[in-house]
Design a protein around this motif. Structure first.
Motif, PDB file in Angstrom:
ATOM      1  N   ALA A 135       0.802  -1.221   0.000  1.00 51.02           N
ATOM      2  CA  ALA A 135       0.000   0.000   0.000  1.00 51.02           C
ATOM      3  C   ALA A 135       0.834   1.271   0.000  1.00 51.02           C
ATOM      4  O   ALA A 135       0.541   2.196  -0.764  1.00 51.02           O
ATOM      5  N   PRO A 136       1.894   1.382   0.810  1.00 50.14           N
ATOM      6  CA  PRO A 136       2.680   2.617   0.771  1.00 50.14           C
ATOM      7  C   PRO A 136       3.290   2.900  -0.593  1.00 50.14           C
ATOM      8  O   PRO A 136       3.492   4.043  -0.964  1.00 50.14           O
ATOM      9  N   LEU A 137       3.581   1.885  -1.361  1.00 52.14           N
ATOM     10  CA  LEU A 137       4.160   2.086  -2.682  1.00 52.14           C
ATOM     11  C   LEU A 137       3.176   2.759  -3.625  1.00 52.14           C
ATOM     12  O   LEU A 137       3.567   3.508  -4.509  1.00 52.14           O
ATOM     13  N   SER A 138       1.899   2.501  -3.443  1.00 52.19           N
ATOM     14  CA  SER A 138       0.906   3.101  -4.323  1.00 52.19           C
ATOM     15  C   SER A 138       0.678   4.568  -4.004  1.00 52.19           C
ATOM     16  O   SER A 138       0.058   5.277  -4.773  1.00 52.19           O
ATOM     17  N   LEU A 139       1.189   5.048  -2.878  1.00 52.25           N
ATOM     18  CA  LEU A 139       1.027   6.438  -2.497  1.00 52.25           C
ATOM     19  C   LEU A 139       2.191   7.304  -2.971  1.00 52.25           C
ATOM     20  O   LEU A 139       2.301   8.458  -2.622  1.00 52.25           O
ATOM     21  N   SER A 140       3.059   6.746  -3.774  1.00 53.37           N
ATOM     22  CA  SER A 140       4.217   7.462  -4.291  1.00 53.37           C
ATOM     23  C   SER A 140       3.769   8.705  -5.047  1.00 53.37           C
ATOM     24  O   SER A 140       2.778   8.669  -5.775  1.00 53.37           O
ATOM     25  N   PRO A 141       4.519   9.824  -4.914  1.00 54.89           N
ATOM     26  CA  PRO A 141       4.131  11.040  -5.612  1.00 54.89           C
ATOM     27  C   PRO A 141       4.414  10.982  -7.103  1.00 54.89           C
ATOM     28  O   PRO A 141       3.968  11.819  -7.847  1.00 54.89           O
ATOM     29  N   ALA A 142       5.169   9.999  -7.528  1.00 61.42           N
ATOM     30  CA  ALA A 142       5.606   9.961  -8.920  1.00 61.42           C
ATOM     31  C   ALA A 142       4.675   9.151  -9.802  1.00 61.42           C
ATOM     32  O   ALA A 142       4.037   8.208  -9.370  1.00 61.42           O
ATOM     33  N   PHE A 143       4.653   9.543 -11.047  1.00 59.67           N
ATOM     34  CA  PHE A 143       3.915   8.852 -12.087  1.00 59.67           C
ATOM     35  C   PHE A 143       4.703   7.608 -12.466  1.00 59.67           C
ATOM     36  O   PHE A 143       5.880   7.683 -12.774  1.00 59.67           O
ATOM     37  N   ALA A 144       4.087   6.465 -12.403  1.00 63.84           N
ATOM     38  CA  ALA A 144       4.765   5.210 -12.775  1.00 63.84           C
ATOM     39  C   ALA A 144       4.836   5.112 -14.293  1.00 63.84           C
ATOM     40  O   ALA A 144       3.831   5.244 -14.984  1.00 63.84           O
ATOM     41  N   ILE A 145       6.038   4.893 -14.802  1.00 67.89           N
ATOM     42  CA  ILE A 145       6.209   4.793 -16.245  1.00 67.89           C
ATOM     43  C   ILE A 145       6.048   3.352 -16.689  1.00 67.89           C
ATOM     44  O   ILE A 145       6.366   2.428 -15.947  1.00 67.89           O
ATOM     45  N   ASP A 146       5.545   3.171 -17.902  1.00 63.86           N
ATOM     46  CA  ASP A 146       5.356   1.814 -18.393  1.00 63.86           C
ATOM     47  C   ASP A 146       6.665   1.262 -18.958  1.00 63.86           C
ATOM     48  O   ASP A 146       7.663   1.985 -19.114  1.00 63.86           O
ATOM     49  N   ALA A 147       6.675  -0.012 -19.270  1.00 66.53           N
ATOM     50  CA  ALA A 147       7.891  -0.705 -19.713  1.00 66.53           C
ATOM     51  C   ALA A 147       8.448  -0.118 -21.005  1.00 66.53           C
ATOM     52  O   ALA A 147       9.673  -0.044 -21.177  1.00 66.53           O
ATOM     53  N   ARG A 148       7.589   0.318 -21.902  1.00 64.69           N
ATOM     54  CA  ARG A 148       8.033   0.886 -23.180  1.00 64.69           C
ATOM     55  C   ARG A 148       8.809   2.185 -22.944  1.00 64.69           C
ATOM     56  O   ARG A 148       9.890   2.388 -23.489  1.00 64.69           O
ATOM     57  N   ILE A 149       8.268   3.054 -22.103  1.00 65.20           N
ATOM     58  CA  ILE A 149       8.939   4.316 -21.793  1.00 65.20           C
ATOM     59  C   ILE A 149      10.237   4.049 -21.037  1.00 65.20           C
ATOM     60  O   ILE A 149      11.277   4.639 -21.335  1.00 65.20           O
ATOM     61  N   ARG A 150      10.187   3.145 -20.078  1.00 64.31           N
ATOM     62  CA  ARG A 150      11.380   2.791 -19.302  1.00 64.31           C
ATOM     63  C   ARG A 150      12.496   2.320 -20.235  1.00 64.31           C
ATOM     64  O   ARG A 150      13.647   2.725 -20.108  1.00 64.31           O
ATOM     65  N   SER A 151      12.147   1.480 -21.191  1.00 66.94           N
ATOM     66  CA  SER A 151      13.131   0.953 -22.140  1.00 66.94           C
ATOM     67  C   SER A 151      13.783   2.082 -22.934  1.00 66.94           C
ATOM     68  O   SER A 151      14.998   2.069 -23.160  1.00 66.94           O
ATOM     69  N   GLN A 152      12.999   3.037 -23.373  1.00 62.34           N
ATOM     70  CA  GLN A 152      13.540   4.167 -24.137  1.00 62.34           C
ATOM     71  C   GLN A 152      14.421   5.051 -23.252  1.00 62.34           C
ATOM     72  O   GLN A 152      15.484   5.500 -23.686  1.00 62.34           O
ATOM     73  N   LEU A 153      13.996   5.289 -22.023  1.00 61.61           N
ATOM     74  CA  LEU A 153      14.785   6.113 -21.109  1.00 61.61           C
ATOM     75  C   LEU A 153      16.134   5.465 -20.791  1.00 61.61           C
ATOM     76  O   LEU A 153      17.150   6.160 -20.657  1.00 61.61           O
ATOM     77  N   GLU A 154      16.153   4.161 -20.682  1.00 58.25           N
ATOM     78  CA  GLU A 154      17.392   3.449 -20.353  1.00 58.25           C
ATOM     79  C   GLU A 154      18.456   3.602 -21.440  1.00 58.25           C
ATOM     80  O   GLU A 154      19.637   3.401 -21.176  1.00 58.25           O
ATOM     81  N   LYS A 155      18.063   3.974 -22.639  1.00 54.78           N
ATOM     82  CA  LYS A 155      19.008   4.160 -23.740  1.00 54.78           C
ATOM     83  C   LYS A 155      19.715   5.516 -23.681  1.00 54.78           C
ATOM     84  O   LYS A 155      20.678   5.735 -24.411  1.00 54.78           O
ATOM     85  N   LEU A 156      19.240   6.416 -22.849  1.00 52.79           N
ATOM     86  CA  LEU A 156      19.789   7.764 -22.761  1.00 52.79           C
ATOM     87  C   LEU A 156      20.936   7.835 -21.750  1.00 52.79           C
ATOM     88  O   LEU A 156      21.057   6.971 -20.877  1.00 52.79           O
ATOM     89  N   THR A 157      21.735   8.896 -21.861  1.00 48.54           N
ATOM     90  CA  THR A 157      22.755   9.135 -20.839  1.00 48.54           C
ATOM     91  C   THR A 157      22.035   9.451 -19.528  1.00 48.54           C
ATOM     92  O   THR A 157      20.864   9.872 -19.545  1.00 48.54           O
ATOM     93  N   PRO A 158      22.693   9.286 -18.384  1.00 46.25           N
ATOM     94  CA  PRO A 158      22.022   9.595 -17.112  1.00 46.25           C
ATOM     95  C   PRO A 158      21.459  11.021 -17.042  1.00 46.25           C
ATOM     96  O   PRO A 158      20.353  11.225 -16.528  1.00 46.25           O
ATOM     97  N   GLU A 159      22.173  11.997 -17.578  1.00 41.99           N
ATOM     98  CA  GLU A 159      21.699  13.384 -17.542  1.00 41.99           C
ATOM     99  C   GLU A 159      20.460  13.572 -18.416  1.00 41.99           C
ATOM    100  O   GLU A 159      19.494  14.209 -18.010  1.00 41.99           O
ATOM    101  N   GLU A 160      20.495  13.013 -19.634  1.00 39.28           N
ATOM    102  CA  GLU A 160      19.337  13.105 -20.532  1.00 39.28           C
ATOM    103  C   GLU A 160      18.147  12.352 -19.939  1.00 39.28           C
ATOM    104  O   GLU A 160      17.004  12.811 -20.023  1.00 39.28           O
ATOM    105  N   ARG A 161      18.414  11.195 -19.343  1.00 42.05           N
ATOM    106  CA  ARG A 161      17.362  10.391 -18.731  1.00 42.05           C
ATOM    107  C   ARG A 161      16.668  11.174 -17.624  1.00 42.05           C
ATOM    108  O   ARG A 161      15.443  11.203 -17.533  1.00 42.05           O
ATOM    109  N   LEU A 162      17.457  11.846 -16.788  1.00 38.32           N
ATOM    110  CA  LEU A 162      16.877  12.629 -15.691  1.00 38.32           C
ATOM    111  C   LEU A 162      15.989  13.738 -16.231  1.00 38.32           C
ATOM    112  O   LEU A 162      14.864  13.918 -15.771  1.00 38.32           O
ATOM    113  N   GLU A 163      16.475  14.467 -17.227  1.00 38.09           N
ATOM    114  CA  GLU A 163      15.673  15.552 -17.787  1.00 38.09           C
ATOM    115  C   GLU A 163      14.375  15.028 -18.395  1.00 38.09           C
ATOM    116  O   GLU A 163      13.297  15.569 -18.149  1.00 38.09           O
TER     117      GLU A 163
END
Length: 134
Positions: free
Chosen positions: A17-45
């Motif tokens: 239950a506490p995990l579902s109260l996270s302030p962040a938007f959960a990203i789906d696997a497709r978006i996560r996969s694309q973000l993982e291809k970026l440099t850490p700085e680009e990924r953060l932005e």
């Protein structure tokens, strides 16, 4: 046995239950996969821009479809925290000023904290100078 299964399910629900109260938007696997291809700085932005759109969506009638963190000034990067006072977002064909502070996980895929402030609409005559578009 059935009673044990129900008890285990209830315990798991309480534990997660506490995990579902996270302030962040959960990203789906497709978006996560694309973000993982970026440099850490680009990924953060990019991750923070996604969070900004999610946080703003529906508030004050806004429907953001694009965020640019650097339109009016360079963002400040410090570890896994991104701060910008020069961001903009587009909603219903208009651009609005935006500032935000985004704190992410070490892999920069999860947002741990996010604060933002919406500013004024950007006048159309200023769009070209800041590479904004319809």
């Amino acid at each position: 046995m059935k009673r044990q299964a129900i008890g285990l399910l209830a315990l798991c629900t309480l534990a997660l239950a506490p995990l579902s109260l996270s302030p962040a938007f959960a990203i789906d696997a497709r978006i996560r996969s694309q973000l993982e291809k970026l440099t850490p700085e680009e990924r953060l932005e990019q991750r923070c821009d996604i969070e900004a759109m999610d946080e703003i969506d529906g508030k004050g009638g806004f429907r953001p479809d694009k965020v640019i963190a650097y339109a009016f000034g360079d963002p400040k990067l410090e570890g896994t925290t991104l701060k910008t006072r020069g961001a903009v977002f587009r909603s219903k064909g208009e651009w609005y000023r935006l500032s935000y502070k985004c704190e992410a996980s070490a892999d920069r895929l999860e947002v741990n904290a996010f604060k933002y402030k919406i500013g004024d609409v950007v006048p159309h005559e200023d769009w070209a100078a800041h590479y904004l578009y319809d």
